[in-house]
Design an enzyme around this catalytic site. Structure first.
Site, mmCIF file in Angstrom:
data_model
loop_
_atom_site.group_PDB
_atom_site.id
_atom_site.type_symbol
_atom_site.label_atom_id
_atom_site.label_comp_id
_atom_site.label_asym_id
_atom_site.label_seq_id
_atom_site.Cartn_x
_atom_site.Cartn_y
_atom_site.Cartn_z
ATOM 1 N N ASP A 170 6.653 -3.086 -2.961
ATOM 2 C CA ASP A 170 5.950 -3.469 -4.156
ATOM 3 C C ASP A 170 6.793 -3.654 -5.328
ATOM 4 O O ASP A 170 6.745 -4.681 -5.999
ATOM 5 C CB ASP A 170 4.689 -2.600 -4.515
ATOM 6 C CG ASP A 170 3.589 -2.520 -3.818
ATOM 7 O OD1 ASP A 170 3.657 -3.491 -2.592
ATOM 8 O OD2 ASP A 170 2.935 -1.713 -3.701
ATOM 9 N N ASP A 183 5.222 2.039 -5.627
ATOM 10 C CA ASP A 183 3.964 1.395 -4.870
ATOM 11 C C ASP A 183 2.716 1.414 -5.609
ATOM 12 O O ASP A 183 2.394 2.594 -6.106
ATOM 13 C CB ASP A 183 3.904 2.127 -3.363
ATOM 14 C CG ASP A 183 3.146 1.435 -2.217
ATOM 15 O OD1 ASP A 183 2.029 1.169 -2.442
ATOM 16 O OD2 ASP A 183 3.971 0.586 -1.409
#
Length: 282
Positions: A170, A183
């Site tokens: 991410d 994340d």
């Protein structure tokens, strides 16, 4: 073949959010005080939040974020009346003090040049099975989890894999010379902040096999930084992993509410590398 974390744990995805197929309409907030704990659940919400944080400019004021928040809501089919609660949530997440072993990280201080969103990776993969993963994770005793670890890896159901491991990180962030793996987790864990405290997050991380996910991602970052920086030293230069359960981050609660942190032992990452990576690629 191409393997991913999701394919390894697909039979155990207890916390994987599925689309809300039975809802005739998407709820909107009753008033401006509505919290993110009541934001719609499901796959679409997860995709929305990931895209939102990918497009936000971290260093600007919440007021300046409003247009981007509204545009993101509309593009995913959510009511624009959610803009104020979502913008408030983004402010809380970006301004939160993320306490790590090597110092604190604050996302709102990161310029665009200090972060990479949705970083894709591949690394070559040996033929592995459940017992191989268990052996790699068993190098160092882990007291973080309350049930059998790494024994629970043998509960996974997948055929032995070989080829390449693929994933998307991410956010990879760099602050003060240290790298962090971030994340975003939009999981709905419960109706109030108490469901997002440290003990509950550790339970979710274990039961959903997120510990396997972030170890694979740390291995990818570890190999990437070794290639890019010949003087890279894990203990000095890698700050750790933050899993941010964005619905539960609240400055009015305990400082760790909604925030899960770990920095895996180098010995475990090295053991995982030797297990997963073919010898001629080490």
């Amino acid at each position: 073949k191409i393997t991913s974390y999701s394919s390894l744990v697909s039979s155990k995805m207890e916390y994987d959010e599925l689309p809300d197929r039975d809802l005739p309409s998407i709820p909107s907030p009753d008033d401006e005080g509505e919290s993110m704990l009541s934001f719609p659940k499901g796959l679409r919400a997860g995709l929305f939040f990931h895209k939102l944080f990918e497009t936000l400019e971290f260093t600007v004021s919440p007021h300046q974020q409003q247009d981007r928040v509204t545009a993101a809501l509309e593009s995913f089919g959510f009511e624009s009346s959610w803009a104020q609660p979502v913008a408030a949530m983004a402010k809380q997440v970006l301004s939160a003090t993320l306490a790590g072993a090597a110092g604190n990280l604050t996302l709102s201080t990161l310029s665009a040049s200090d972060r990479i969103h949705e970083m894709e990776f591949y690394f070559p993969l040996n033929r592995i099975g459940q017992r191989d993963l268990k052996a790699a994770f068993g190098v160092i005793e882990n007291t973080r989890f309350k049930t059998g670890f790494p024994e629970r890896l043998e509960d996974l159901v997948f055929t032995p894999r070989e080829g390449f491991m693929k994933g998307f990180i991410d956010l990879l962030a760099c602050q003060n010379g240290r790298y962090y793996l971030i994340d975003w987790k939009s999981n709905f864990l419960g109706p109030d902040a108490s469901w997002y405290r440290k003990e509950r997050l550790e339970q979710v991380i274990e039961e959903a096999y997120y510990f396997l996910q972030y170890h694979l991602y740390v291995l990818a970052v570890y190999r990437y930084l070794k290639l890019r920086q010949p003087d890279f030293k894990y203990e000095r230069d890698f700050g750790g992993v933050f899993y941010l359960f964005i619905r539960g981050i609240d400055p009015d609660q305990e400082k760790e509410t909604g925030i899960y942190y770990d920095r895996p032992e180098l010995k475990r990452i090295e053991a995982l590398e030797k297990t997963l990576i073919p010898l001629h690629h080490l």
